[in-house]
Scaffold this motif. Sequence first.
Motif, short mmCIF file in Angstrom:
data_model
loop_
_atom_site.label_atom_id
_atom_site.label_comp_id
_atom_site.label_asym_id
_atom_site.label_seq_id
_atom_site.Cartn_x
_atom_site.Cartn_y
_atom_site.Cartn_z
N ALA A 93 11.78 -1.71 -5.98
CA ALA A 93 11.07 -1.39 -7.23
C ALA A 93 9.82 -0.56 -6.94
O ALA A 93 9.53 0.41 -7.66
CB ALA A 93 10.71 -2.67 -7.97
N ARG A 94 9.10 -0.93 -5.89
CA ARG A 94 7.91 -0.14 -5.51
C ARG A 94 8.32 1.27 -5.08
O ARG A 94 7.63 2.24 -5.39
CB ARG A 94 7.14 -0.84 -4.39
N PHE A 95 9.42 1.34 -4.34
CA PHE A 95 9.92 2.64 -3.89
C PHE A 95 10.22 3.52 -5.10
O PHE A 95 9.77 4.67 -5.18
CB PHE A 95 11.18 2.45 -3.04
N TRP A 96 10.97 3.01 -6.07
CA TRP A 96 11.35 3.82 -7.22
C TRP A 96 10.16 4.09 -8.14
O TRP A 96 10.11 5.13 -8.79
CB TRP A 96 12.51 3.18 -7.99
N ASP A 97 9.21 3.17 -8.18
CA ASP A 97 8.00 3.42 -8.97
C ASP A 97 7.24 4.60 -8.38
O ASP A 97 6.77 5.49 -9.11
CB ASP A 97 7.13 2.16 -8.98
N ARG A 98 7.13 4.60 -7.05
CA ARG A 98 6.45 5.72 -6.38
C ARG A 98 7.25 7.01 -6.54
O ARG A 98 6.71 8.08 -6.80
CB ARG A 98 6.27 5.39 -4.89
N SER A 154 0.85 -1.19 0.00
CA SER A 154 0.00 0.00 0.00
C SER A 154 0.89 1.24 0.00
O SER A 154 2.03 1.21 0.47
CB SER A 154 -0.92 0.02 1.23
N GLU A 155 0.34 2.34 -0.52
CA GLU A 155 1.09 3.61 -0.55
C GLU A 155 1.47 4.04 0.86
O GLU A 155 2.60 4.44 1.11
CB GLU A 155 0.25 4.71 -1.22
N GLN A 156 0.51 3.94 1.78
CA GLN A 156 0.76 4.33 3.17
C GLN A 156 1.82 3.44 3.80
O GLN A 156 2.70 3.91 4.53
CB GLN A 156 -0.57 4.28 3.95
N GLY A 157 1.78 2.15 3.52
CA GLY A 157 2.76 1.21 4.06
C GLY A 157 4.17 1.50 3.56
O GLY A 157 5.13 1.51 4.32
N LEU A 158 4.27 1.78 2.24
CA LEU A 158 5.56 2.11 1.66
C LEU A 158 6.12 3.40 2.27
O LEU A 158 7.31 3.49 2.59
CB LEU A 158 5.43 2.26 0.14
N GLU A 159 5.23 4.36 2.50
CA GLU A 159 5.65 5.62 3.11
C GLU A 159 6.16 5.38 4.53
O GLU A 159 7.18 5.94 4.94
CB GLU A 159 4.50 6.62 3.11
N GLN A 160 5.46 4.55 5.28
CA GLN A 160 5.90 4.23 6.65
C GLN A 160 7.25 3.53 6.66
O GLN A 160 8.10 3.81 7.50
CB GLN A 160 4.86 3.37 7.37
N LEU A 161 7.45 2.60 5.73
CA LEU A 161 8.73 1.89 5.65
C LEU A 161 9.88 2.86 5.42
O LEU A 161 10.96 2.72 6.02
CB LEU A 161 8.71 0.85 4.52
N THR A 162 9.66 3.85 4.57
CA THR A 162 10.73 4.82 4.30
C THR A 162 10.89 5.81 5.45
O THR A 162 12.00 6.21 5.77
CB THR A 162 10.48 5.56 2.97
N THR A 163 9.78 6.18 6.08
CA THR A 163 9.84 7.16 7.17
C THR A 163 10.62 6.64 8.37
O THR A 163 11.42 7.37 8.96
CB THR A 163 8.41 7.56 7.61
N VAL A 164 10.40 5.39 8.76
CA VAL A 164 11.06 4.86 9.96
C VAL A 164 12.44 4.27 9.67
O VAL A 164 13.12 3.81 10.58
CB VAL A 164 10.19 3.81 10.69
#
Length: 153
Positions: A135-140, A97-107
């Motif tokens: 890949a999801r990170f760079w796609d976003r 999920s977008e929110q999950g990916l954001e949390q992974l990068t934030t913490v």
Amino acid sequence: SSPPICSSETPMVDCCEIYHQEPPQQKEIKEKPREEKRPRESPKVDQGRINALQILDAISAGDGSRAGEVSTMLEQHASDREICHSCAKAAERISSSEQGLEQLTTVGTMQSLLQAWQTHRNDTSLTVHVRNIVARFWDRASGDNQWICSPAQ
């Protein structure tokens, strides 16, 4: 005429001589006293490790609130390949999920995953999970210039 080969007139020794030899004696094999087998020591169960694996396995897809747990487990168990593998699987589920990916990068989980990947380079399964997350990170990031410029990323 010659006397018959075996007759009563011919002594037995000349006629049917039997050679009897004692069979060679076998060497006595001494049985070695058997050492009592020691029971194998079962590997000690590390309950903390089992709990960590169960916690990671229970993380559901898109659950960004658990990104911190994954990051903590990666830091605590960086040398344990199996736990790092489970962390990568959990992080991949979170990143769905977008929110999950954001949390992974934030913490900072992304950085911890990359360090684990570096440590356990020969684990192809770990590699696949980390590559999927990256890949999801760079796609976003490629679709949102503001997102990539935010402080946490």
